[in-house]
Write a protein that holds these residues in place. Structure first.
Motif, PDB file in Angstrom:
ATOM      1  N   ALA A  11       0.816  -1.183  -0.175  1.00 53.51           N
ATOM      2  CA  ALA A  11      -0.010   0.069   0.108  1.00 53.51           C
ATOM      3  C   ALA A  11       0.926   1.125  -0.150  1.00 53.51           C
ATOM      4  N   VAL A  12       0.687   2.269  -0.975  1.00 53.83           N
ATOM      5  CA  VAL A  12       1.528   3.107  -1.022  1.00 53.83           C
ATOM      6  C   VAL A  12       0.547   4.422  -1.003  1.00 53.83           C
ATOM      7  N   LEU A  13       0.552   5.075   0.311  1.00 51.96           N
ATOM      8  CA  LEU A  13      -0.079   6.222   0.846  1.00 51.96           C
ATOM      9  C   LEU A  13       0.539   7.579   0.131  1.00 51.96           C
ATOM     10  N   VAL A  14      -0.354   7.995  -0.455  1.00 51.83           N
ATOM     11  CA  VAL A  14       0.345   9.418  -1.437  1.00 51.83           C
ATOM     12  C   VAL A  14      -0.518  10.675  -0.478  1.00 51.83           C
ATOM     13  N   HIS A  69      -4.901  20.743   9.457  1.00 49.04           N
ATOM     14  CA  HIS A  69      -3.870  19.856   9.385  1.00 49.04           C
ATOM     15  C   HIS A  69      -4.081  18.853  10.319  1.00 49.04           C
ATOM     16  N   GLU A  70      -4.613  18.928  11.771  1.00 52.16           N
ATOM     17  CA  GLU A  70      -5.008  17.857  12.439  1.00 52.16           C
ATOM     18  C   GLU A  70      -5.743  16.720  12.227  1.00 52.16           C
ATOM     19  N   ARG A  71      -6.971  17.267  11.398  1.00 54.60           N
ATOM     20  CA  ARG A  71      -7.844  16.294  10.500  1.00 54.60           C
ATOM     21  C   ARG A  71      -7.001  15.429   9.625  1.00 54.60           C
ATOM     22  N   ASN A  72      -6.158  15.995   8.883  1.00 54.85           N
ATOM     23  CA  ASN A  72      -5.384  15.475   7.730  1.00 54.85           C
ATOM     24  C   ASN A  72      -4.606  14.340   8.565  1.00 54.85           C
ATOM     25  N   ARG A  73      -3.727  14.759   9.530  1.00 55.29           N
ATOM     26  CA  ARG A  73      -2.956  13.914  10.115  1.00 55.29           C
ATOM     27  C   ARG A  73      -3.560  12.591  10.748  1.00 55.29           C
ATOM     28  N   ARG A  74      -4.806  13.062  11.230  1.00 55.76           N
ATOM     29  CA  ARG A  74      -5.523  11.579  11.886  1.00 55.76           C
ATOM     30  C   ARG A  74      -6.145  10.926  10.674  1.00 55.76           C
ATOM     31  N   ALA A  75      -6.376  11.443   9.549  1.00 56.72           N
ATOM     32  CA  ALA A  75      -6.937  10.625   8.538  1.00 56.72           C
ATOM     33  C   ALA A  75      -5.971   9.800   8.003  1.00 56.72           C
ATOM     34  N   LEU A  76      -4.848  10.435   7.824  1.00 58.56           N
ATOM     35  CA  LEU A  76      -3.659   9.583   7.097  1.00 58.56           C
ATOM     36  C   LEU A  76      -3.126   8.210   8.017  1.00 58.56           C
ATOM     37  N   ALA A  77      -3.580   8.626   9.651  1.00 59.17           N
ATOM     38  CA  ALA A  77      -3.054   7.507  10.528  1.00 59.17           C
ATOM     39  C   ALA A  77      -4.075   6.309  10.359  1.00 59.17           C
ATOM     40  N   GLU A  78      -5.468   6.920  10.369  1.00 61.31           N
ATOM     41  CA  GLU A  78      -6.511   5.912  10.139  1.00 61.31           C
ATOM     42  C   GLU A  78      -6.263   5.053   8.864  1.00 61.31           C
ATOM     43  N   VAL A  79      -6.048   5.647   7.834  1.00 65.52           N
ATOM     44  CA  VAL A  79      -5.967   4.960   6.714  1.00 65.52           C
ATOM     45  C   VAL A  79      -4.775   4.102   6.559  1.00 65.52           C
ATOM     46  N   VAL A 136     -12.661   8.066   4.765  1.00 66.73           N
ATOM     47  CA  VAL A 136     -11.593   7.360   5.599  1.00 66.73           C
ATOM     48  C   VAL A 136     -12.203   6.021   6.147  1.00 66.73           C
ATOM     49  N   ALA A 137     -13.371   6.290   6.675  1.00 66.20           N
ATOM     50  CA  ALA A 137     -14.040   4.715   7.328  1.00 66.20           C
ATOM     51  C   ALA A 137     -14.022   3.832   5.966  1.00 66.20           C
ATOM     52  N   ASP A 138     -14.094   4.010   4.496  1.00 63.23           N
ATOM     53  CA  ASP A 138     -14.227   2.989   3.856  1.00 63.23           C
ATOM     54  C   ASP A 138     -12.659   2.250   3.362  1.00 63.23           C
ATOM     55  N   ALA A 139     -11.637   2.933   3.661  1.00 63.48           N
ATOM     56  CA  ALA A 139     -10.621   2.574   3.296  1.00 63.48           C
ATOM     57  C   ALA A 139     -10.259   0.848   3.804  1.00 63.48           C
ATOM     58  N   ARG A 140     -10.526   0.495   4.952  1.00 59.51           N
ATOM     59  CA  ARG A 140     -10.413  -1.071   5.407  1.00 59.51           C
ATOM     60  C   ARG A 140     -11.109  -1.897   4.356  1.00 59.51           C
ATOM     61  N   GLY A 141     -12.348  -1.761   4.193  1.00 59.54           N
ATOM     62  CA  GLY A 141     -13.150  -2.502   3.206  1.00 59.54           C
ATOM     63  C   GLY A 141     -12.741  -2.326   1.651  1.00 59.54           C
ATOM     64  N   LEU A 142     -12.391  -1.291   1.306  1.00 56.12           N
ATOM     65  CA  LEU A 142     -11.633  -1.089  -0.123  1.00 56.12           C
ATOM     66  C   LEU A 142     -10.368  -1.833  -0.344  1.00 56.12           C
ATOM     67  N   LEU A 143      -9.392  -1.692   0.741  1.00 56.33           N
ATOM     68  CA  LEU A 143      -8.226  -2.445   0.621  1.00 56.33           C
ATOM     69  C   LEU A 143      -8.501  -4.066   0.461  1.00 56.33           C
ATOM     70  N   ALA A 144      -9.327  -4.515   1.464  1.00 60.64           N
ATOM     71  CA  ALA A 144      -9.736  -6.042   1.584  1.00 60.64           C
ATOM     72  C   ALA A 144     -10.664  -6.450   0.082  1.00 60.64           C
ATOM     73  N   ALA A 145     -11.197  -5.581  -0.514  1.00 59.41           N
ATOM     74  CA  ALA A 145     -11.650  -5.969  -1.814  1.00 59.41           C
ATOM     75  C   ALA A 145     -10.726  -6.142  -2.684  1.00 59.41           C
ATOM     76  N   VAL A 146      -9.617  -5.065  -2.772  1.00 60.43           N
ATOM     77  CA  VAL A 146      -8.696  -5.349  -3.609  1.00 60.43           C
ATOM     78  C   VAL A 146      -7.641  -6.288  -3.333  1.00 60.43           C
ATOM     79  N   ASP A 147      -7.338  -6.920  -1.921  1.00 63.68           N
ATOM     80  CA  ASP A 147      -6.542  -7.749  -1.740  1.00 63.68           C
ATOM     81  C   ASP A 147      -7.444  -9.061  -2.160  1.00 63.68           C
ATOM     82  N   ARG A 148      -8.630  -9.232  -2.010  1.00 62.03           N
ATOM     83  CA  ARG A 148      -9.437 -10.492  -2.483  1.00 62.03           C
ATOM     84  C   ARG A 148      -9.056 -10.716  -4.063  1.00 62.03           C
ATOM     85  N   THR A 149      -9.290  -9.835  -4.794  1.00 60.66           N
ATOM     86  CA  THR A 149      -9.188  -9.955  -6.055  1.00 60.66           C
ATOM     87  C   THR A 149      -7.635 -10.031  -6.803  1.00 60.66           C
TER      88      THR A 149
END
Length: 302
Positions: A7-10, A47-57, A126-139
């Motif tokens: 996973a490359v986080l840009v 800035h703080e919202r952005n940093r929290r979002a990056l950490a959650e992703v 941000v809350a969608d990231a886990r499911g999206l990454l899992a879907a990519v993994d399955r395929t």
């Protein structure tokens, strides 16, 4: 054994980080903004919202995956691999910034500040990231449900290549007049010497921005492409009629396999994509550049 996906986080530097780098301290940055009638608290809060979002992703990436992070300014020095899944956290423009460095890797756009972005390319929360990454993994990183967004490319006669997701501009670097010969395959090649403010060639993704403004300004009847169409639209900006230059070929559509050829008749022109003037191709007298549908597309997870 094949490598586990990476996973490359840009992301990009926030305004608050830029202010601290320039002014040294929070207090100095606050004083600078106050002298211009602005407060720093909203800037820091974003800035703080952005940093929290990056950490959650980052926390949503499957444990068996590898991870990497890259800031926008470092994209031209980062090597993407075929097994990468690219997660763009930020604004729509950041997806366009990274697109030209990819070759079929799936991209997930995460909106880190909903309500401030259009959300055309950063389509997910941000809350969608886990499911999206899992879907990519399955395929197997195939990204089922991904849209293949058409890109535009410019190739010079000395094999320089430029890719863009929205549009490529060819013209003068300042306010001078661009002189060139424009050749269009329509279907037979037809050439016309022109003097203008430049030429814009864009995709369906770019048809909501700069390309659309030219389309509206000229009251064009051309049907603009949608992002997944393998077509491009092009417009000449402010073509000037004279005894040696014409204005009969100032707009058109390019299908896959067709191209627009521009032979330079000025001392210096440039070609840049998606507004990134710092990453431009330098074009000199007699040089020819061909612009058409790129052989690669951006695979954006829907």
């Amino acid at each position: 054994m094949s490598l586990a996906p990476r996973a490359v986080l840009v992301h990009r530097t926030t305004e608050y980080e830029t202010l601290l780098a320039r002014h040294g301290t929070h207090g100095q940055a606050a004083f600078f903004l106050s002298s211009r009638g602005r407060g720093i608290e909203d800037v820091r809060e974003r800035h703080e919202r952005n940093r929290r979002a990056l950490a959650e992703v980052a926390a949503a990436v499957p444990l068996q995956w590898r991870q990497a992070r890259v800031e926008r300014a470092d994209l031209d020095r980062f090597l993407f691999g075929p097994e990468d899944v690219v997660v763009v956290a930020g604004q729509d423009g950041l997806v366009a910034n990274v697109a030209k460095y990819l070759d079929g890797q799936p991209v997930i756009g995460i909106d880190t500040d909903p309500g401030r972005n259009a959300g055309v390319l950063v389509r997910h929360r941000v809350a969608d990231a886990r499911g999206l990454l899992a879907a990519v993994d399955r395929t197997g990183a195939a990204a089922t449900g991904a849209d293949e967004l058409t890109m535009v490319e410019a190739v010079t006669d000395d094999a320089q290549r430029l890719l863009a997701l929205n549009e490529i501009y060819l013209g003068p670097p300042g306010h001078q007049t661009a002189r060139y010969t424009l050749t269009v395959e329509d279907p037979e090649p037809a050439a016309e010497p022109q003097a203008s403010s430049g030429v814009l060639v864009g995709t369906g993704t770019g048809a909501t921005g700069w390309l659309r403004s030219l389309w509206q300004q000229s009251s064009s009847l051309l049907p603009l492409p949608v992002p997944t169409d393998p077509r491009l639209a092009w417009f000449v900006r402010e073509a000037w009629p004279s005894p040696t230059t014409g204005t009969t070929r100032v707009e058109g559509v390019l299908s896959a396999g067709q191209s627009l050829h521009l032979t330079v008749e000025s001392d210096r022109l440039v070609a840049f994509g998606d507004g990134m003037e710092s990453d431009a191709l330098e074009l000199t007298w007699g040089q020819t550049v061909r612009v058409g549908v790129a052989r690669t597309a951006l695979r954006l997870v829907g």
